[in-house]
Design an enzyme around this catalytic site. Structure first.
Site, PDB file in Angstrom:
ATOM      1  N   SER A 103       0.822  -1.085  -0.191  1.00  0.00           N
ATOM      2  CA  SER A 103       0.021   0.129   0.075  1.00  0.00           C
ATOM      3  C   SER A 103       0.914   1.270  -0.135  1.00  0.00           C
ATOM      4  O   SER A 103       1.585   1.411  -0.851  1.00  0.00           O
ATOM      5  CB  SER A 103      -0.901   0.048   1.042  1.00  0.00           C
ATOM      6  OG  SER A 103      -2.010   0.815   0.983  1.00  0.00           O
TER       7      SER A 103
ATOM      8  N   HIS B 116      -7.996  -5.574  -0.178  1.00  0.00           N
ATOM      9  CA  HIS B 116      -6.744  -4.683   0.216  1.00  0.00           C
ATOM     10  C   HIS B 116      -6.326  -5.204   1.706  1.00  0.00           C
ATOM     11  O   HIS B 116      -7.067  -5.752   2.396  1.00  0.00           O
ATOM     12  CB  HIS B 116      -7.181  -3.109   0.526  1.00  0.00           C
ATOM     13  CG  HIS B 116      -5.821  -2.187   0.589  1.00  0.00           C
ATOM     14  ND1 HIS B 116      -5.271  -2.078  -0.308  1.00  0.00           N
ATOM     15  CD2 HIS B 116      -5.411  -1.612   1.543  1.00  0.00           C
ATOM     16  CE1 HIS B 116      -4.242  -0.970  -0.090  1.00  0.00           C
ATOM     17  NE2 HIS B 116      -4.354  -0.867   1.133  1.00  0.00           N
TER      18      HIS B 116
ATOM     19  N   ASP C 192     -10.437  -4.212  -4.701  1.00  0.00           N
ATOM     20  CA  ASP C 192      -9.683  -3.363  -3.873  1.00  0.00           C
ATOM     21  C   ASP C 192      -9.790  -2.014  -4.573  1.00  0.00           C
ATOM     22  O   ASP C 192      -9.597  -1.924  -6.022  1.00  0.00           O
ATOM     23  CB  ASP C 192      -8.357  -3.653  -3.679  1.00  0.00           C
ATOM     24  CG  ASP C 192      -7.385  -2.512  -2.952  1.00  0.00           C
ATOM     25  OD1 ASP C 192      -7.772  -1.504  -2.533  1.00  0.00           O
ATOM     26  OD2 ASP C 192      -6.206  -2.614  -2.941  1.00  0.00           O
TER      27      ASP C 192
END
Length: 324
Positions: A170, A295, A265
């Site tokens: 991320s 995610h 996601d």
């Protein structure tokens, strides 16, 4: 916005993710949502949730390091794989996710241990400064400082400074990619490989995946992503700075990259667009989209087999590229 108690019950989601979420709810654990609670409470909620996720992690040796950062000390934690004593080992410099705002090296402890054990490399986990207390380019500069520490001081800690990979998830994938880009400059450490879990690579909320998944039915929301970017960048005109949004950078000359995206996601298309730009720049890459995972799946290895397999794939790629 869907009912948060129903986020992980939709048919497309891996049943083991549904079971994991139900187990967390049964223990009274709540999602770390800084839009729904004060930031200090969101950070505390993230730490509590990851205690549950991190159970039964491999027992390996760790070492705490204080390195020189661009604006003061930078804390690093070294995770040493078993059986590597007496010889220099390659380094995997890893940056945790959390929108630049939440999470820590501690929240990612199980993932970091697995990566060390399965790759055979020493994982150098970077405790970079979080936003909004620290804003761009602070985190980018600390990421490059971590690479420089490995190159300049790693040998005294049993590292092979000539074999370096980067990784992240991320926001951490953003920092890993940004560090690899910066490392192309003359005199900087050479990065041989990188892997990126579901990265946030550009300040763009109008992609098909944001339109399809941004309402939060699978967890992460577009609204939260806007807020994270705002905390990271502040109010400056930095949204198109390639150090902040590496998708906009000149990608030529990067090392081989492994992209591991979550199919459910709102950030899925960041990885798809990055793959397109890597192809155009003739950078070797491999892209896998885990269609039934949301995610943050790299933190779900204890209870989700597909997530554990994805982490193994990343670790084995490090092993292959760094020759461990």
């Amino acid at each position: 916005m869907p009912d948060t108690n129903q986020l992980f019950t939709l048919d497309r989601l891996d049943p083991q993710v549904v079971a994991l979420h139900e187990g967390m709810q049964a223990q009274g654990l709540v999602s770390a949502d800084p839009l729904a609670m004060p930031l200090h409470e969101a950070r505390a909620a993230a730490e509590r949730s990851h205690v549950f996720l991190n159970r039964n992690a491999p027992a390996i040796r760790t070492e705490e390091i204080e390195a020189a950062g661009p604006a003061g000390p930078l804390r690093l934690r070294l995770y040493r794989p078993p059986g590597g004593e007496g010889r220099p080992l390659p380094a995997l410099v890893y940056f945790h996710g959390g929108g630049f705002v939440v999470n820590s090296v501690d929240t990612h402890d199980r993932l970091l241990r697995l990566l060390a054990v399965r790759s055979g490399a020493v994982v150098v986990a970077v405790a970079y400064g979080r936003a909004p207390e620290h804003r761009f380019p602070h985190q980018h500069d600390e990421a490059l400082a971590a690479l420089r520490w490995v190159a300049r001081h790693g040998t005294s800690h049993g590292l092979d400074s000539g074999r370096i990979a980067v990784g992240g998830d991320s926001a951490g994938a953003n920092l890993a990619l940004g560090a690899a880009l910066a490392a192309r400059a003359p005199g900087e450490p050479r990065v041989s490989f990188g892997f990126l879990f579901y990265g946030m690579f550009a300040h763009d909320f109008h992609t098909p995946s944001h339109r399809r998944f941004g309402d939060g039915r699978y967890g992460l929301t577009t609204a939260r992503m806007r807020w994270y970017w705002g905390q990271y960048l502040g109010h400056g005109e930095t949204t198109r700075d390639p150090r902040a949004a590496p998708l906009l950078a000149d990608l030529s000359g990067l090392p081989p990259l492994l992209l591991l995206a979550a199919g459910l996601d709102c950030l899925r298309d960041d990885s798809l667009r990055l793959a397109e730009r890597l192809a155009a720049a003739d950078v070797p890459y491999d892209l896998t989209v885990y269609e039934s995972l949301p995610h943050s799946f790299a933190s779900m290895t204890r209870l989700v087999e597909a997530a554990d397999g994805a982490v193994t794939r990343a670790a084995l790629a490090v092993r292959r590229h760094l020759g461990t």
